[in-house]
Design an enzyme around this catalytic site. Sequence first.
Site, mmCIF file in Angstrom:
data_model
loop_
_atom_site.group_PDB
_atom_site.id
_atom_site.type_symbol
_atom_site.label_atom_id
_atom_site.label_comp_id
_atom_site.label_asym_id
_atom_site.label_seq_id
_atom_site.Cartn_x
_atom_site.Cartn_y
_atom_site.Cartn_z
ATOM 1 N N HIS A 67 0.851 -1.197 0.000
ATOM 2 C CA HIS A 67 0.000 0.000 0.000
ATOM 3 C C HIS A 67 0.883 1.241 0.000
ATOM 4 O O HIS A 67 2.103 1.148 0.145
ATOM 5 C CB HIS A 67 -0.921 0.021 1.232
ATOM 6 C CG HIS A 67 -0.201 -0.174 2.533
ATOM 7 N ND1 HIS A 67 0.606 0.793 3.078
ATOM 8 C CD2 HIS A 67 -0.138 -1.237 3.368
ATOM 9 C CE1 HIS A 67 1.111 0.325 4.199
ATOM 10 N NE2 HIS A 67 0.693 -0.908 4.403
HETATM 11 P P1 TYD Z 1 -1.300 -2.681 7.852
HETATM 12 O O1 TYD Z 1 -0.758 -1.310 7.951
HETATM 13 O O2 TYD Z 1 -2.175 -3.003 6.671
HETATM 14 O O3 TYD Z 1 -0.123 -3.748 7.901
HETATM 15 P P2 TYD Z 1 1.170 -3.898 6.984
HETATM 16 O O4 TYD Z 1 1.245 -2.716 6.077
HETATM 17 O O5 TYD Z 1 2.301 -3.970 7.920
HETATM 18 O O6 TYD Z 1 1.051 -5.178 6.253
HETATM 19 O O7 TYD Z 1 -2.074 -3.006 9.207
HETATM 20 C C1 TYD Z 1 -2.544 -4.311 9.522
HETATM 21 C C2 TYD Z 1 -3.724 -4.170 10.480
HETATM 22 O O8 TYD Z 1 -3.313 -3.558 11.697
HETATM 23 C C3 TYD Z 1 -4.858 -3.337 9.917
HETATM 24 O O9 TYD Z 1 -6.080 -3.959 10.266
HETATM 25 C C4 TYD Z 1 -4.764 -2.038 10.653
HETATM 26 C C5 TYD Z 1 -4.093 -2.385 11.953
HETATM 27 N N1 TYD Z 1 -3.209 -1.305 12.451
HETATM 28 C C6 TYD Z 1 -3.607 -0.540 13.533
HETATM 29 O O10 TYD Z 1 -4.700 -0.724 14.093
HETATM 30 N N2 TYD Z 1 -2.762 0.449 13.978
HETATM 31 C C7 TYD Z 1 -1.568 0.689 13.395
HETATM 32 O O11 TYD Z 1 -0.819 1.607 13.844
HETATM 33 C C8 TYD Z 1 -1.173 -0.103 12.270
HETATM 34 C C9 TYD Z 1 0.134 0.128 11.561
HETATM 35 C C10 TYD Z 1 -2.022 -1.091 11.831
#
Ligand code: TYD
Length: 150
Positions: A67
Amino acid sequence: MTTAFERTPPGMRLLRSVYDCAIIGFPRILDDRGNLTFIEQLRHIPFRIARAYWIYDVPGGESRGGHAYRELEECVVALSGSFDVFLDDGTAQKVVHLNRAYNGLYIPKMIWRHMRHFSTNAVALVLASLPYSEADYIRDYQDFKKRNGQ
Ligand code: TYD
């Protein structure tokens, strides 16, 4: 601190490039008892830290990210172990291998990223300029390309 990006004249559309991503070398206090590194916001990284999160226990072969953020800036640190960060601005791509606890990868907003090839026991610390907001994510690559395409 005002960055060059924030001084962009109103109405001008500035496209972020993977070449705006940079490794920042943090201070190192070398000591026979063990080394120490520290970070102060706006001194060692170019934004105020609103949030820290870390990624750990990544199963072999798994990938994180996939993303871009509309506004968020980040600094990624391999606190332990190693992994690769794949960066993409819609035109150019770059891969950065992180494996030192005293280096941080600065990623401005509007850069598509993946993190892959996590070693056993890798810990990725992420310092972020904004609180968590799902509305700031761009999770569709074609949508991202349209917004940042060059
Ligand atoms: P995401 O940012 O999509 O993970 P990555 O990019 O590392 O693969 O986040 C995964 C899940 O965690 C998503 O449901 C949102 C949640 N999340 C939070 O609640 N707070 C945060 O600070 C972060 C980074 C993620």
